[in-house]
Design a protein around this motif. Structure first.
Motif, PDB file in Angstrom:
ATOM      1  N   GLU A 249       0.849  -1.213   0.000  1.00 37.53           N
ATOM      2  CA  GLU A 249       0.000   0.000   0.000  1.00 37.53           C
ATOM      3  C   GLU A 249       0.878   1.254   0.000  1.00 37.53           C
ATOM      4  O   GLU A 249       0.588   2.239  -0.677  1.00 37.53           O
ATOM      5  CB  GLU A 249      -0.921   0.012   1.236  1.00 37.53           C
ATOM      6  N   SER A 250       1.956   1.192   0.781  1.00 34.98           N
ATOM      7  CA  SER A 250       2.893   2.317   0.846  1.00 34.98           C
ATOM      8  C   SER A 250       3.538   2.565  -0.516  1.00 34.98           C
ATOM      9  O   SER A 250       3.698   3.711  -0.951  1.00 34.98           O
ATOM     10  CB  SER A 250       3.970   2.028   1.895  1.00 34.98           C
ATOM     11  N   LEU A 251       3.887   1.468  -1.200  1.00 34.98           N
ATOM     12  CA  LEU A 251       4.458   1.578  -2.544  1.00 34.98           C
ATOM     13  C   LEU A 251       3.457   2.248  -3.483  1.00 34.98           C
ATOM     14  O   LEU A 251       3.805   3.153  -4.251  1.00 34.98           O
ATOM     15  CB  LEU A 251       4.830   0.189  -3.067  1.00 34.98           C
ATOM     16  N   LYS A 252       2.194   1.792  -3.407  1.00 28.33           N
ATOM     17  CA  LYS A 252       1.139   2.363  -4.251  1.00 28.33           C
ATOM     18  C   LYS A 252       0.986   3.867  -3.978  1.00 28.33           C
ATOM     19  O   LYS A 252       0.878   4.677  -4.908  1.00 28.33           O
ATOM     20  CB  LYS A 252      -0.179   1.637  -3.987  1.00 28.33           C
ATOM     21  N   GLU A 253       1.001   4.249  -2.688  1.00 24.79           N
ATOM     22  CA  GLU A 253       0.866   5.673  -2.328  1.00 24.79           C
ATOM     23  C   GLU A 253       2.043   6.489  -2.853  1.00 24.79           C
ATOM     24  O   GLU A 253       1.872   7.609  -3.344  1.00 24.79           O
ATOM     25  CB  GLU A 253       0.775   5.819  -0.794  1.00 24.79           C
ATOM     26  N   ARG A 254       3.249   5.906  -2.745  1.00 27.98           N
ATOM     27  CA  ARG A 254       4.434   6.601  -3.259  1.00 27.98           C
ATOM     28  C   ARG A 254       4.332   6.818  -4.767  1.00 27.98           C
ATOM     29  O   ARG A 254       4.677   7.875  -5.282  1.00 27.98           O
ATOM     30  CB  ARG A 254       5.713   5.817  -2.934  1.00 27.98           C
ATOM     31  N   LEU A 255       3.847   5.798  -5.465  1.00 30.07           N
ATOM     32  CA  LEU A 255       3.691   5.902  -6.921  1.00 30.07           C
ATOM     33  C   LEU A 255       2.648   6.962  -7.282  1.00 30.07           C
ATOM     34  O   LEU A 255       2.861   7.762  -8.193  1.00 30.07           O
ATOM     35  CB  LEU A 255       3.287   4.548  -7.516  1.00 30.07           C
ATOM     36  N   LEU A 256       1.522   6.968  -6.557  1.00 28.22           N
ATOM     37  CA  LEU A 256       0.467   7.959  -6.819  1.00 28.22           C
ATOM     38  C   LEU A 256       0.962   9.377  -6.524  1.00 28.22           C
ATOM     39  O   LEU A 256       0.655  10.323  -7.255  1.00 28.22           O
ATOM     40  CB  LEU A 256      -0.782   7.651  -5.984  1.00 28.22           C
ATOM     41  N   LYS A 257       1.760   9.512  -5.449  1.00 26.76           N
ATOM     42  CA  LYS A 257       2.322  10.822  -5.101  1.00 26.76           C
ATOM     43  C   LYS A 257       3.301  11.274  -6.182  1.00 26.76           C
ATOM     44  O   LYS A 257       3.315  12.442  -6.586  1.00 26.76           O
ATOM     45  CB  LYS A 257       3.030  10.727  -3.746  1.00 26.76           C
ATOM     46  N   SER A 258       4.118  10.322  -6.666  1.00 31.55           N
ATOM     47  CA  SER A 258       5.076  10.633  -7.733  1.00 31.55           C
ATOM     48  C   SER A 258       4.346  11.048  -9.001  1.00 31.55           C
ATOM     49  O   SER A 258       4.763  11.993  -9.694  1.00 31.55           O
ATOM     50  CB  SER A 258       5.965   9.416  -8.014  1.00 31.55           C
ATOM     51  N   ILE A 259       3.232  10.367  -9.323  1.00 30.75           N
ATOM     52  CA  ILE A 259       2.430  10.705 -10.505  1.00 30.75           C
ATOM     53  C   ILE A 259       1.902  12.136 -10.394  1.00 30.75           C
ATOM     54  O   ILE A 259       1.976  12.927 -11.347  1.00 30.75           O
ATOM     55  CB  ILE A 259       1.270   9.697 -10.688  1.00 30.75           C
ATOM     56  N   ALA A 260       1.384  12.478  -9.204  1.00 30.85           N
ATOM     57  CA  ALA A 260       0.841  13.833  -8.987  1.00 30.85           C
ATOM     58  C   ALA A 260       1.937  14.893  -9.151  1.00 30.85           C
ATOM     59  O   ALA A 260       1.725  15.934  -9.798  1.00 30.85           O
ATOM     60  CB  ALA A 260       0.218  13.924  -7.598  1.00 30.85           C
ATOM     61  N   LEU A 261       3.120  14.620  -8.568  1.00 27.15           N
ATOM     62  CA  LEU A 261       4.241  15.566  -8.674  1.00 27.15           C
ATOM     63  C   LEU A 261       4.710  15.700 -10.118  1.00 27.15           C
ATOM     64  O   LEU A 261       5.009  16.802 -10.586  1.00 27.15           O
ATOM     65  CB  LEU A 261       5.401  15.113  -7.782  1.00 27.15           C
ATOM     66  N   CYS A 262       4.765  14.548 -10.825  1.00 29.62           N
ATOM     67  CA  CYS A 262       5.202  14.564 -12.221  1.00 29.62           C
ATOM     68  C   CYS A 262       4.222  15.351 -13.090  1.00 29.62           C
ATOM     69  O   CYS A 262       4.636  16.115 -13.969  1.00 29.62           O
ATOM     70  CB  CYS A 262       5.336  13.142 -12.766  1.00 29.62           C
ATOM     71  N   ARG A 263       2.929  15.165 -12.845  1.00 25.60           N
ATOM     72  CA  ARG A 263       1.906  15.897 -13.608  1.00 25.60           C
ATOM     73  C   ARG A 263       2.073  17.409 -13.399  1.00 25.60           C
ATOM     74  O   ARG A 263       2.004  18.198 -14.341  1.00 25.60           O
ATOM     75  CB  ARG A 263       0.501  15.477 -13.170  1.00 25.60           C
ATOM     76  N   LYS A 264       2.286  17.788 -12.129  1.00 25.70           N
ATOM     77  CA  LYS A 264       2.464  19.206 -11.797  1.00 25.70           C
ATOM     78  C   LYS A 264       3.715  19.764 -12.490  1.00 25.70           C
ATOM     79  O   LYS A 264       3.691  20.846 -13.070  1.00 25.70           O
ATOM     80  CB  LYS A 264       2.573  19.351 -10.275  1.00 25.70           C
ATOM     81  N   GLU A 265       4.803  19.000 -12.415  1.00 28.08           N
ATOM     82  CA  GLU A 265       6.063  19.412 -13.043  1.00 28.08           C
ATOM     83  C   GLU A 265       5.906  19.514 -14.560  1.00 28.08           C
ATOM     84  O   GLU A 265       6.420  20.445 -15.195  1.00 28.08           O
ATOM     85  CB  GLU A 265       7.167  18.401 -12.686  1.00 28.08           C
ATOM     86  N   LEU A 266       5.174  18.553 -15.152  1.00 24.18           N
ATOM     87  CA  LEU A 266       4.947  18.563 -16.604  1.00 24.18           C
ATOM     88  C   LEU A 266       4.138  19.787 -17.038  1.00 24.18           C
ATOM     89  O   LEU A 266       4.426  20.397 -18.067  1.00 24.18           O
ATOM     90  CB  LEU A 266       4.230  17.284 -17.038  1.00 24.18           C
ATOM     91  N   ASP A 267       3.119  20.127 -16.238  1.00 22.57           N
ATOM     92  CA  ASP A 267       2.311  21.322 -16.549  1.00 22.57           C
ATOM     93  C   ASP A 267       3.194  22.566 -16.586  1.00 22.57           C
ATOM     94  O   ASP A 267       3.102  23.387 -17.502  1.00 22.57           O
ATOM     95  CB  ASP A 267       1.194  21.501 -15.501  1.00 22.57           C
ATOM     96  N   THR A 268       4.066  22.684 -15.570  1.00 24.32           N
ATOM     97  CA  THR A 268       4.975  23.843 -15.482  1.00 24.32           C
ATOM     98  C   THR A 268       5.939  23.864 -16.672  1.00 24.32           C
ATOM     99  O   THR A 268       6.140  24.907 -17.305  1.00 24.32           O
ATOM    100  CB  THR A 268       5.778  23.798 -14.165  1.00 24.32           C
ATOM    101  N   LEU A 269       6.532  22.699 -16.969  1.00 25.07           N
ATOM    102  CA  LEU A 269       7.505  22.612 -18.061  1.00 25.07           C
ATOM    103  C   LEU A 269       6.862  22.919 -19.415  1.00 25.07           C
ATOM    104  O   LEU A 269       7.458  23.604 -20.250  1.00 25.07           O
ATOM    105  CB  LEU A 269       8.148  21.213 -18.092  1.00 25.07           C
ATOM    106  N   CYS A 270       5.632  22.403 -19.626  1.00 22.04           N
ATOM    107  CA  CYS A 270       4.935  22.660 -20.899  1.00 22.04           C
ATOM    108  C   CYS A 270       4.671  24.157 -21.087  1.00 22.04           C
ATOM    109  O   CYS A 270       4.804  24.684 -22.190  1.00 22.04           O
ATOM    110  CB  CYS A 270       3.619  21.877 -20.953  1.00 22.04           C
ATOM    111  N   LYS A 271       4.319  24.833 -19.984  1.00 24.24           N
ATOM    112  CA  LYS A 271       4.093  26.286 -20.063  1.00 24.24           C
ATOM    113  C   LYS A 271       5.409  27.006 -20.345  1.00 24.24           C
ATOM    114  O   LYS A 271       5.472  27.908 -21.185  1.00 24.24           O
ATOM    115  CB  LYS A 271       3.485  26.793 -18.755  1.00 24.24           C
ATOM    116  N   GLU A 272       6.462  26.613 -19.620  1.00 23.58           N
ATOM    117  CA  GLU A 272       7.768  27.276 -19.793  1.00 23.58           C
ATOM    118  C   GLU A 272       8.310  27.085 -21.209  1.00 23.58           C
ATOM    119  O   GLU A 272       8.899  27.994 -21.790  1.00 23.58           O
ATOM    120  CB  GLU A 272       8.781  26.724 -18.785  1.00 23.58           C
TER     121      GLU A 272
END
Length: 262
Positions: free
Chosen positions: A59-82
């Motif tokens: 479950e902890s692994l799953k949460e880490r993966l979901l958290k990483s996905i959320a962070l990556c999405r946020k980072e991708l949004d920023t990078l696409c704008k930049e």
């Protein structure tokens, strides 16, 4: 059935066999039912604790993966704008595959961002060096943001045009300098202004190739050429007067020739 399902069934079978073996041992020993119940509960608690721990880890692994996905999405949004790219779209997939895909995309776009910033820095350094030599204004670009591909292309073409202009002015300077030095020697003219001294003495690479300097160089060359033309006209006038005098005095040709040598 999937191999993992077969293994899961085997795990249940192993547990059942172990419990049957324990019951047989307790039967042979003669352990009372009450104690068998206690022992069975110890086994149950032990197995449950082990399985709960394993489930919690997954479950902890799953949460880490979901958290990483959320962070990556946020980072991708920023990078696409930049980077002035369209919004990033993801395909439906498993959590593990999606996290890997998004992380890879972030790395690719981060490299694009680094490459653009590095090229911008290199172009600015070239632009600054050329502007120092040519005394022109720097290219206008926002250095604090990530440049677009169009911005970089325009900047590259601007720097290339400055390089061409520098070569043209350098060739003109070298050519004019050579003629100016020859004329000064011919006219026995000593450089008497700071500009003239710069032209004659200064290292060709250090001379400021500004538009004003190139114009001043052309003016100096024209002045010296004008002086030479004036000197030639004076000499021609003097020769004409000497010839006229020789004619009047009827000087023989031999004397004229010997005088001409001197």
């Amino acid at each position: 059935a999937a191999p993992s399902e077969v293994l899961a069934a085997e795990a249940v079978s192993c547990l059942n066999r172990a419990m049957a073996a324990l019951r047989d041992i307790w039967e042979e020993i003669g352990i009372p039912e009450e104690q068998r119940l206690e022992r069975t509960d110890v086994v149950r608690k032990h197995i449950k604790s082990l399985l709960d721990m394993m489930v919690a880890e997954e479950e902890s692994l799953k949460e880490r993966l979901l958290k990483s996905i959320a962070l990556c999405r946020k980072e991708l949004d920023t990078l696409c704008k930049e980077l002035q790219l369209g919004p990033f779209e993801t395909e439906e997939s498993t959590i593990l595959q999606m996290e890997k895909n998004l992380r890879t995309c972030v790395e690719v776009l981060q490299k694009q961002k680094r490459d653009r910033k590095q090229e911008l820095k290199a172009l600015q350094e070239q632009d600054q060096a050329l502007c120092d030599i040519l005394c022109t204004a720097l290219f206008t670009i926002d250095a604090s943001s990530v440049p677009s591909l169009e911005d970089l292309d325009r900047y590259r073409r601007h720097v290339a045009s400055l390089n061409t202009l520098k070569e043209q002015r350098r060739e003109e300077f070298v050519s004019n300098k050579r003629q100016i030095i020859l004329l000064m020697e011919e006219l026995d003219h000593t450089p008497d202004t700071s500009f003239e001294r710069d032209v004659v003495c200064e290292d060709e690479e250090a001379f400021c190739l500004s538009e004003d300097n190139i114009m001043a160089l052309q003016n100096l060359l024209q002045q010296l050429e004008g002086q030479r033309a004036l000197n030639e006209a004076v000499c021609a006038e003097l020769r004409a007067r000497i010839l006229a005098l020789w004619e009047r005095l009827q000087i023989p040709q031999e004397e004229r020739d010997s005088s001409a040598v001197h």
